[in-house]
Design a protein around this motif. Structure first.
Motif, PDB file in Angstrom:
ATOM      1  N   HIS A 158       0.848  -1.184   0.000  1.00  0.00           N
ATOM      2  CA  HIS A 158       0.000   0.000   0.000  1.00  0.00           C
ATOM      3  C   HIS A 158       0.884   1.233   0.000  1.00  0.00           C
ATOM      4  CE1 HIS A 158       0.754  -0.731   4.284  1.00  0.00           C
ATOM      5  NE2 HIS A 158       0.460   0.541   4.523  1.00  0.00           N
TER       6      HIS A 158
ATOM      7  N   HIS B 137      -7.553  -0.287   5.109  1.00  0.00           N
ATOM      8  CA  HIS B 137      -6.488   0.580   5.638  1.00  0.00           C
ATOM      9  C   HIS B 137      -6.282   1.777   4.692  1.00  0.00           C
ATOM     10  CE1 HIS B 137      -2.675   1.566   7.553  1.00  0.00           C
ATOM     11  NE2 HIS B 137      -1.978   1.292   6.464  1.00  0.00           N
TER      12      HIS B 137
ATOM     13  N   HIS C 281       1.986   3.714   1.964  1.00  0.00           N
ATOM     14  CA  HIS C 281       2.525   4.433   3.116  1.00  0.00           C
ATOM     15  C   HIS C 281       4.043   4.371   3.098  1.00  0.00           C
ATOM     16  CE1 HIS C 281      -1.457   4.223   5.546  1.00  0.00           C
ATOM     17  NE2 HIS C 281      -1.368   5.319   4.826  1.00  0.00           N
TER      18      HIS C 281
ATOM     19  N   HIS D 258       6.126   1.480   4.144  1.00  0.00           N
ATOM     20  CA  HIS D 258       6.055   0.263   3.316  1.00  0.00           C
ATOM     21  C   HIS D 258       6.579   0.487   1.902  1.00  0.00           C
ATOM     22  CE1 HIS D 258       3.650  -2.218   6.172  1.00  0.00           C
ATOM     23  NE2 HIS D 258       3.338  -1.007   6.628  1.00  0.00           N
TER      24      HIS D 258
HETATM   25 ZN   LIG Z   1       0.105   1.688   6.341  1.00  0.00          ZN
END
Ligand SMILES: [Zn+2]
Length: 318
Positions: free
Chosen positions: A99, A168, A101, A104
């Motif tokens: 994802h 999320h 962010h 990550h």
């Molecule tokens: Zn995240």
């Protein structure tokens, strides 16, 4: 019933201090250290902890490259490489971002050898809006995107990527290694705690339980579940000392039953919040009176109030 399986895991551990940068002001920054642990699956799948989020690395000997799942925050590329050097000389040729962010997907640009960067189409769009990926850094955006399903490699190395909807963020994917019975959850299952719901990147507290339920129903054959955050697959007793002994439960791995429980937890959290909303409680009142079944008593509740607020906003805007 005790759910957490004890796993027979041979550990290869390299604790590498890669960098102690001295800031201009003379203050020492925290050293960036990545620890690598084998998941004991034919010695090809490794767990990388450090930098706040977990990553995985698949050593693909057939094609001569490493598939890195999540790249950690900016500045963590070299520590990851140093950790990988302990188990392989192969370059990172493929990156998968679960994802958008930075913890990550923050070091994508630090793996120049990676020609293929795979993510959900919404993740690419979310990353493209960030300063981190502006200007020349746009070259490190995902190169290949998909909407629902994607697969890479074959046979024992096969990787299946699944997207089941918003939770999320709106681009969360689950990375499954079917022949190894392993799934990596990213931000969909960070640990046994309230998740982060990032509505600015399309996340949804109302959809979260449905998305997890679809994953539980839609992914076959997984026994080990790797969370996006939380402990490495070993029990430590104190700093730097490895706890040994066959009787010690491993604390880093979750099982499929843990994922099912996590889906139920998010369902129960949503239902309690909807009841509070319909009863006219304020967010603060809902947070103060939130009651969940006893089986979640050990769950971390740090994000409870923020998640109630996010769900309230969604309910009010329907
Ligand atoms: Zn995240």
């Amino acid at each position: 019933m005790k759910r957490r399986a004890r796993l027979d895991v041979r550990l290869v551990v390299l604790s590498l201090v890669s960098l102690v940068a001295i800031a201009a002001g003379g203050q020492a920054q925290e050293p960036k250290t990545v620890r690598i642990d084998t998941l004991s699956v034919m010695d090809t799948l490794y767990h990388l902890s450090g930098g706040g989020a977990n990553s995985l690395a698949l050593i693909d000997e057939i094609n001569g490259g490493v598939v890195l799942i999540d790249t950690k925050p900016p500045g963590w590329g070299q520590p990851v490489r140093d950790a990988l050097d302990g188990v392989t000389d192969l370059p990172v040729t493929t990156i998968i971002n679960t994802h958008a962010h930075p913890d990550h997907a923050g070091s994508n640009g630090e793996f120049g050898s990676a020609a293929l960067i795979v993510a959900h189409e919404n993740t690419k769009a979310n990353l493209a809006r960030m300063d981190l990926y502006s200007g020349a850094n746009a070259a490190s955006l995902p190169t290949t995107t998909f909407a629902d399903r994607f697969s890479l490699l074959e046979d024992i190395d096969r990787i299946e990527l699944y997207h089941f909807g918003p939770a999320h963020t709106d681009g969360d994917i689950i990375v499954v290694f079917p022949a190894k019975g392993v799934a990596y959850m990213g931000g969909l299952f960070p640990s046994k705690a309230t998740p982060v719901i990032d509505t600015s990147n399309g996340g949804s507290g109302v959809a979260f339980p449905d998305t997890l339920a679809k994953a539980v129903a839609g992914i076959p054959g997984v026994s080990r579940v790797i969370t996006g955050h939380g402990e490495a697959p070993v029990t430590y007793a104190g700093r730097g000392r490895r706890e040994t002994g066959a009787d010690r439960p491993w604390t880093g791995f979750m099982t499929w039953e843990d994922l099912e429980e996590y889906a139920d937890f998010n369902r129960d959290f949503l239902e309690a919040t909807v009841r509070a909303f319909r009863a006219g409680l304020t967010v603060d009142e809902a947070a103060a009176t939130l009651e969940l079944p006893e089986r979640y008593k050990d769950y971390g509740m740090e994000h409870a109030r923020a998640n109630i607020e996010a769900i309230y906003d969604e309910l009010a805007n329907r």
